[in-house]
Motif scaffolding. Structure first.
Motif, short mmCIF file in Angstrom:
data_model
loop_
_atom_site.label_atom_id
_atom_site.label_comp_id
_atom_site.label_asym_id
_atom_site.label_seq_id
_atom_site.Cartn_x
_atom_site.Cartn_y
_atom_site.Cartn_z
N ARG A 1 54.73 -15.53 -26.33
CA ARG A 1 54.55 -14.07 -26.26
C ARG A 1 55.23 -13.51 -25.02
NH1 ARG A 1 49.55 -12.77 -25.12
NH2 ARG A 1 48.57 -14.83 -25.18
N ASN A 2 55.62 -14.40 -24.12
CA ASN A 2 56.17 -14.01 -22.81
C ASN A 2 55.25 -13.00 -22.14
OD1 ASN A 2 57.77 -13.89 -20.56
ND2 ASN A 2 59.70 -13.77 -21.72
N ASP A 3 54.00 -13.38 -22.06
CA ASP A 3 52.95 -12.51 -21.50
C ASP A 3 52.79 -12.84 -20.02
OD1 ASP A 3 50.55 -11.36 -20.69
OD2 ASP A 3 49.58 -11.70 -22.63
N LYS A 4 53.47 -12.07 -19.19
CA LYS A 4 53.50 -12.37 -17.75
C LYS A 4 52.10 -12.52 -17.16
CE LYS A 4 54.89 -10.37 -13.30
NZ LYS A 4 55.53 -9.23 -12.62
N GLN A 5 51.26 -11.56 -17.46
CA GLN A 5 49.93 -11.58 -16.85
C GLN A 5 49.16 -12.84 -17.25
OE1 GLN A 5 47.69 -8.00 -17.70
NE2 GLN A 5 46.05 -8.63 -16.31
N TYR B 1 58.69 -23.62 -16.89
CA TYR B 1 58.63 -22.87 -18.14
C TYR B 1 58.41 -21.38 -17.86
CZ TYR B 1 58.15 -27.22 -20.93
OH TYR B 1 58.35 -28.42 -21.54
N ILE B 2 57.54 -21.12 -16.89
CA ILE B 2 57.23 -19.73 -16.55
C ILE B 2 58.46 -19.02 -15.98
CG2 ILE B 2 55.91 -18.33 -14.89
CD1 ILE B 2 53.55 -20.28 -15.38
N ALA B 3 59.20 -19.70 -15.12
CA ALA B 3 60.40 -19.10 -14.54
C ALA B 3 61.45 -18.85 -15.62
CB ALA B 3 60.96 -19.99 -13.43
N ASP C 1 48.07 -16.35 -14.86
CA ASP C 1 46.61 -16.38 -14.70
C ASP C 1 46.06 -17.80 -14.69
OD1 ASP C 1 44.06 -15.32 -14.43
OD2 ASP C 1 43.73 -15.25 -16.60
N TYR C 2 46.69 -18.67 -13.96
CA TYR C 2 46.17 -20.04 -13.78
C TYR C 2 46.08 -20.30 -12.28
CZ TYR C 2 47.71 -21.18 -18.60
OH TYR C 2 47.91 -21.23 -19.96
N THR C 3 44.97 -20.87 -11.84
CA THR C 3 44.95 -21.39 -10.48
C THR C 3 45.37 -22.86 -10.54
OG1 THR C 3 42.67 -22.18 -10.61
CG2 THR C 3 42.99 -19.89 -9.91
N ASP C 4 45.83 -23.40 -9.43
CA ASP C 4 46.20 -24.82 -9.41
C ASP C 4 44.99 -25.70 -9.69
OD1 ASP C 4 48.85 -24.32 -8.98
OD2 ASP C 4 48.83 -24.81 -6.84
N TRP D 1 57.87 -16.87 -11.17
CA TRP D 1 58.26 -15.73 -12.02
C TRP D 1 59.35 -14.91 -11.34
CZ3 TRP D 1 56.92 -14.38 -16.97
CH2 TRP D 1 57.37 -13.12 -17.40
N ALA D 2 59.14 -14.56 -10.08
CA ALA D 2 60.13 -13.76 -9.34
C ALA D 2 61.47 -14.50 -9.27
CB ALA D 2 59.62 -13.46 -7.93
#
Ligand SMILES: [Fe+2]
Lengths: 110, 274
Positions: free
Chosen positions: B211-215, B239-241, B219-222, B160-161
């Protein structure tokens, strides 16, 4: 245990046409550069997809090797299943078989 | 604002390599049509370069020196590394954008440590997207990689960062830049379970993504991803980035689990830029 070297060998092979040529011309000289067990050397020489899969070679690395060997798609999937039947479950890594060995592809007519 | 486009798409090698084996050809052609639409949308923005944020498969990086993030500065690239007949894409050269890549990286490095590479061989993870999005291979490409293959993997919050840093960097240069993230959602590729797809997990992830819901996205662990989405699910990082870079809502243009021969739920989506 030299899974690292086994995968390194395939990584070099998969990405480099010069190594691919050497693999075809003088496999023994190529194999000597890597710290491999006899079992691993034999698996590579024989293109033993099933055993390489069970030994824990990363699936992406193994898939590219199977393509290099010219193995057809459904044969490649079946060779991995045969490897498990013969040698047991995948021993390392994250590419273990999670299903019961059935095909998930409707196009697979076997 | 010089990020002019952000979207995501699938890259599984079967999409080009096993096109002839598909039974559901109507669904396949609909997918190809959506990919072509994505090409037209990118072209319509006037983008001068395309960043392909990929999850490569050991074409360049190995466990001797695995970067969490890498950006390419090559003058040109070559691909695919795979057998061209197997992938259904001939070997070709692809132009790079080294000067732009350097400038972007200088800015990205203010907040995220990245590796860079002046050499890069493209595998299916980049070649399949380019086959559809720049079929003449005439668009300058900046390849970007997030480690989705060799654990320990790049943490989701760092992806994300990284996406946010890419956006900041793109907006700091005058060029118009398009960005695509390419990965899979749930899939078990290169295993005997190839073709297995967890549609419910995919749709839930896509809902969070659109929704581009960051939280919710972080919220997934590997362990959860591996259990529900397979090792191919680790590629959600790209996709997240991309969502982080876009900052706006997404629009899902295509998703189907009905092409298991492609070994992934086939996806095309775009984001609004905010
Ligand atoms: Fe992938």
């Amino acid at each position: 245990m030299s899974l690292y070297s086994l995968q390194k060998f395939l990584y070099e092979l998969n990405r480099d046409e010069a190594v691919q040529k050497q693999c075809r011309d003088d496999m023994d000289a190529l194999l000597e550069k890597f710290d491999l067990t006899d079992e691993e050397q034999t698996a590579l020489r024989d293109g033993d997809i099933g055993l390489l899969y069970v030994l824990g070679v990363n699936g992406q690395i193994l898939m590219h090797f199977a393509a290099f060997l010219g193995i057809e798609w459904f044969d490649y999937l079946e060779l991995m299943r045969q490897g498990i039947r013969q040698h047991g479950p995948v021993r390392a890594g994250v590419y273990a078989m999670t299903g019961g060995g059935d095909s998930f592809t409707e196009e697979d007519s076997r | 604002m010089s990020l002019v486009y952000a979207g995501v798409l699938s890259h599984a090698p079967g999409i080009t390599g096993r096109a002839d084996l598909v039974k559901n050809t109507a669904r396949r052609d609909e997918f190809y049509g959506k990919l072509d639409q994505q090409r037209r949308e990118i072209e319509a923005t006037g983008a001068e370069a395309l960043i392909v944020m990929a999850a490569e498969h050991f074409a360049n990086f190995f466990m001797n020196n695995m970067p969490a993030f890498c950006i390419g500065f090559g003058e040109k690239y070559s691909g695919p590394i795979e057998d061209p007949d197997w992938l259904g894409i001939p070997k070709t050269d692809v132009p790079g954008a080294p000067d732009l890549g350097r400038r972007l990286t200088r800015e990205i490095m203010q907040t995220v440590d990245v590796a860079y590479a002046e050499e890069w061989k493209f595998d299916h993870g980049i070649m399949v997207p380019l086959h559809f999005l720049t079929p003449k291979y005439d668009m300058p490409i900046i390849p970007v990689n997030i480690n989705c293959q060799g654990p320990p993997l790049t943490p989701l919050h760092r992806a994300w960062a990284f996406g946010e840093a890419i956006r900041r960097a793109c907006d700091s240069v005058p060029e118009k830049i398009a960005l695509v993230g390419t990965g899979g959602i749930s899939h078990w590729p290169a295993t005997p379970d190839s073709g297995k797809i967890n549609e419910a997990w995919d749709r839930d992830f896509l809902d969070r993504l659109m929704r581009n819901d960051k939280q919710a996205l972080l919220d997934y662990t590997d362990e959860e991803t591996y259990r529900d989405g397979g090792q191919g699910g680790f590629e959600i990082r790209t996709y997240i980035a991309t969502a982080a870079a876009a900052a706006g809502q997404g629009e899902l243009q295509f998703y189907t689990p009905e092409l298991p021969i492609f070994a992934v739920g086939c996806t095309v989506a775009r984001f609004s830029l905010e």
